[in-house]
Design an enzyme around this catalytic site. Structure first.
Site, PDB file in Angstrom:
ATOM      1  N   ASP A 168      -5.110  13.929 -25.310  1.00 36.87           N
ATOM      2  CA  ASP A 168      -5.491  12.583 -25.008  1.00 36.87           C
ATOM      3  C   ASP A 168      -4.514  11.683 -25.879  1.00 36.87           C
ATOM      4  OD1 ASP A 168      -5.842  10.010 -24.367  1.00 36.87           O
ATOM      5  OD2 ASP A 168      -7.860  10.292 -24.087  1.00 36.87           O
TER       6      ASP A 168
ATOM      7  N   GLU B  13      -0.734   4.778  -0.761  1.00 36.95           N
ATOM      8  CA  GLU B  13      -1.282   5.880  -0.771  1.00 36.95           C
ATOM      9  C   GLU B  13      -0.548   7.011  -0.766  1.00 36.95           C
ATOM     10  OE1 GLU B  13      -4.768   5.456   1.628  1.00 36.95           O
ATOM     11  OE2 GLU B  13      -5.844   4.391   0.133  1.00 36.95           O
TER      12      GLU B  13
ATOM     13  N   THR C 216      -2.258   6.493 -22.197  1.00 35.51           N
ATOM     14  CA  THR C 216      -2.018   4.663 -21.752  1.00 35.51           C
ATOM     15  C   THR C 216      -0.528   4.474 -21.819  1.00 35.51           C
ATOM     16  OG1 THR C 216      -2.585   3.929 -24.118  1.00 35.51           O
ATOM     17  CG2 THR C 216      -4.410   4.177 -22.602  1.00 35.51           C
TER      18      THR C 216
ATOM     19  N   LYS D 167      -0.301   0.587 -25.190  1.00 33.18           N
ATOM     20  CA  LYS D 167      -0.740   0.724 -26.711  1.00 33.18           C
ATOM     21  C   LYS D 167       0.762   0.589 -27.538  1.00 33.18           C
ATOM     22  CE  LYS D 167      -5.154   2.282 -25.738  1.00 33.18           C
ATOM     23  NZ  LYS D 167      -6.170   3.415 -25.860  1.00 33.18           N
TER      24      LYS D 167
ATOM     25  N   ARG E  27      -0.409  -2.523 -18.884  1.00 35.56           N
ATOM     26  CA  ARG E  27      -1.753  -1.964 -19.038  1.00 35.56           C
ATOM     27  C   ARG E  27      -1.862  -0.933 -18.048  1.00 35.56           C
ATOM     28  NH1 ARG E  27      -5.940  -2.686 -21.761  1.00 35.56           N
ATOM     29  NH2 ARG E  27      -4.755  -4.410 -22.800  1.00 35.56           N
TER      30      ARG E  27
ATOM     31  N   TYR F 212       0.920  -1.192   0.072  1.00 33.19           N
ATOM     32  CA  TYR F 212       0.123  -0.040   0.107  1.00 33.19           C
ATOM     33  C   TYR F 212       0.888   1.097   0.331  1.00 33.19           C
ATOM     34  CZ  TYR F 212      -5.053  -0.117  -0.271  1.00 33.19           C
ATOM     35  OH  TYR F 212      -6.132  -0.034  -0.682  1.00 33.19           O
TER      36      TYR F 212
HETATM   37  C1  LIG Z   1      -7.558   3.601 -25.148  1.00 32.16           C
HETATM   38  C2  LIG Z   1      -7.810   4.917 -24.802  1.00 32.16           C
HETATM   39  C3  LIG Z   1      -8.400   5.504 -23.670  1.00 32.16           C
HETATM   40  C4  LIG Z   1      -8.681   4.332 -22.450  1.00 32.16           C
HETATM   41  O1  LIG Z   1      -7.597   3.717 -22.100  1.00 32.16           O
HETATM   42  P1  LIG Z   1      -8.249   2.460 -21.085  1.00 32.16           P
HETATM   43  O2  LIG Z   1      -6.800   2.310 -20.505  1.00 32.16           O
HETATM   44  O3  LIG Z   1      -8.690   1.432 -22.020  1.00 32.16           O
HETATM   45  O4  LIG Z   1      -9.090   3.134 -20.118  1.00 32.16           O
HETATM   46  C5  LIG Z   1      -8.625   6.720 -23.538  1.00 32.16           C
HETATM   47  N1  LIG Z   1      -8.291   7.594 -24.342  1.00 32.16           N
HETATM   48  C6  LIG Z   1      -8.042   7.363 -25.767  1.00 32.16           C
HETATM   49  C7  LIG Z   1      -7.871   8.176 -26.688  1.00 32.16           C
HETATM   50  C8  LIG Z   1      -7.880   5.880 -26.085  1.00 32.16           C
HETATM   51  O5  LIG Z   1      -7.544   5.468 -27.123  1.00 32.16           O
END
Ligand SMILES: *Cc1c(COP(=O)(O)O)cnc(C)c1O
Length: 433
Positions: free
Chosen positions: A211, A67, A237, A240, A246, A65
């Site tokens: 994003d 936090e 993320t 990818k 993940r 933990y």
């Molecule tokens: C994949 C993705 C997310 C979300 O990611 P998760 O890990 O699945 O929650 C958010 N924004 C965009 C643009 C994405 O391609």
């Protein structure tokens, strides 16, 4: 269970113990690895992370933990995990040239939740790309918290260029004066003009948020322009193109550092996943190597070759091609729906997803398009010559298959997929000695 791969390599030295204690789950770990090694993985948001990242994920850091943040925790015993998180933070800021990083978001959606938490209150207006033109659920779509709690206004792409309609972004920003302007999405094949977004955000006094979930790996590899110099905040993320565990992360300008940290914890999350934080640190270091830079360039080259190969076979890429790791294709030229194309490819050992295309006349669960991406096959060492083969296999499966794995074309295509996967295996068996 039949796998040529040493399970210990990919599940750690305790795999034998798991097999003994819980054979049901142990076998599923193996059959899932078999699945990943058998099919052609073209889902643009997936990749195959390294054994080093997997080792960190499978570690006892999961027990701790922590936090809070390094040197300011709510629990004792954080001396070792503090070092881990400091390394992850130092590597993230170096890799992205950012003032500040937060590596605790559990996922991309959690990172996005924190950005909203930092800069907006329920009822505020945000301006983002619409989902059916390539945005994301968390960008104000009705079924997501973001669409329920905020007044989301959406821009789209221009009908002729199929690229982001910047004049529309500007007009909507002037009309609605949003608190946040958001760029990025999950089906955008082209580079985004961050400077243009910045200028629009400055004019209306909005926070400019990118994003970068999909393309941050290409930024890390230095093969496409970075949003970091332009944006107030960049969320992404780590699983990818980036090829880490993940998870999610955020980088931002120094002036927003405290707000972002407080929004991740305690506003949105509890204790961080320290095993995932360690795995992110491992991944960030991998991304700083020349090998990763050449990987990122190959991802681009492969995506371009695959898009062109499909185009030559009558499966038109939206915007005419791609500058990134993914392309979106209009199947109307070959008269097959996205749903049928996905099923026919699946029956032939090709894993990809149906996708709405801009101004799609079909319902989202049917869709007129498919999305393909090159991150996984590039990790497996495939190059441009293999993309030519892949384009041909997709075309054959889509136009001649019927969704039945026993169909002659599905069998033929699957045999060729197996050849490709044997020459370029995912998670190859470590060579002896
Ligand atoms: C994949 C993705 C997310 C979300 O990611 P998760 O890990 O699945 O929650 C958010 N924004 C965009 C643009 C994405 O391609």
């Amino acid at each position: 269970m039949s796998t040529p791969v040493h399970p210990e390599t990919y599940y750690g030295p305790s795999f034998g113990a798991l097999l003994e204690q819980d054979p049901q789950i142990a076998e599923l770990l193996v059959t899932e690895l078999d699945r990943q090694r058998a099919g052609l993985q073209l889902i643009a948001s997936e990749n195959q992370t390294s054994p080093a990242v997997l080792a960190a994920l499978g570690s006892t850091l999961s027990n701790k933990y922590a936090e809070g943040y390094p040197d300011a925790r709510y629990y004792g015993g954080c001396v070792e995990v503090d070092k881990v998180e400091k390394l992850a933070l130092a590597r993230a800021t170096e890799l992205f040239g950012a003032d500040h990083a937060n590596v605790q978001p559990h996922s991309g959606a959690s990172a996005n939740q924190a950005v909203y938490g930092a800069f907006a209150s329920p009822g505020d207006t945000i301006l983002a790309m619409s989902l059916d033109h390539g945005g994301h659920l968390t960008h104000g779509f009705k079924v997501s918290f973001s669409g329920k709690w905020f007044n989301a206004v959406h821009y789209g792409v221009d009908a002729d260029t199929e690229n982001i309609d910047y004049d529309q972004v500007e007009a909507l920003a002037r009309e609605h004066r949003p608190k946040i302007i958001l760029a990025g999405g999950s089906a955008i094949p082209r580079l985004i003009d961050f400077a243009r977004f910045r200028a629009i955000a400055d004019e209306v006094g909005a926070i400019f948020w990118v994003d970068a979930a999909h393309f941050i790996g290409l930024v890390a590899g230095g093969v496409i322009p970075s949003p970091v110099p332009h944006a107030d905040v960049v969320s992404f993320t780590t699983h990818k193109v980036l090829r880490g565990p993940r998870g999610g992360a955020i980088v931002c300008r120094e002036e927003h550092a405290k707000k972002i940290d407080r929004a991740v914890f305690p506003m949105m999350q509890g204790g961080p996943l320290m095993h995932a934080v360690a795995a992110k640190a491992v991944n960030f270091a991998e991304c700083m190597t020349p090998a990763y830079r050449s990987y990122a360039q190959q991802v681009l080259d492969n995506a371009a070759a695959l898009a062109a190969g499909l185009d030559a076979r009558g499966i038109r890429p939206i915007t005419g091609g791609t500058d990134t790791h993914l392309s979106l294709h209009d199947l109307r030229g070959v008269g097959v729906s996205g749903r049928d194309a996905e099923a026919r490819c699946d029956a032939a050992g090709i894993v990809l997803n149906k996708n709405a295309i801009p101004f799609d006349p079909a319902k989202p669960n049917i869709a007129s398009g498919i999305r393909v991406g090159s991150p996984s096959v590039t990790t497996q060492g495939m190059g441009v010559p293999q993309m030519e083969v892949v384009a041909d296999l997709i075309h054959r499966a889509v136009t001649q298959g019927d969704g039945d794995p026993e169909h002659a074309v599905a069998r033929e295509v699957r045999a060729q997929v197996t050849e490709l996967m044997t020459a370029h295996p995912a998670y190859p068996e470590p060579s002896a000695g």
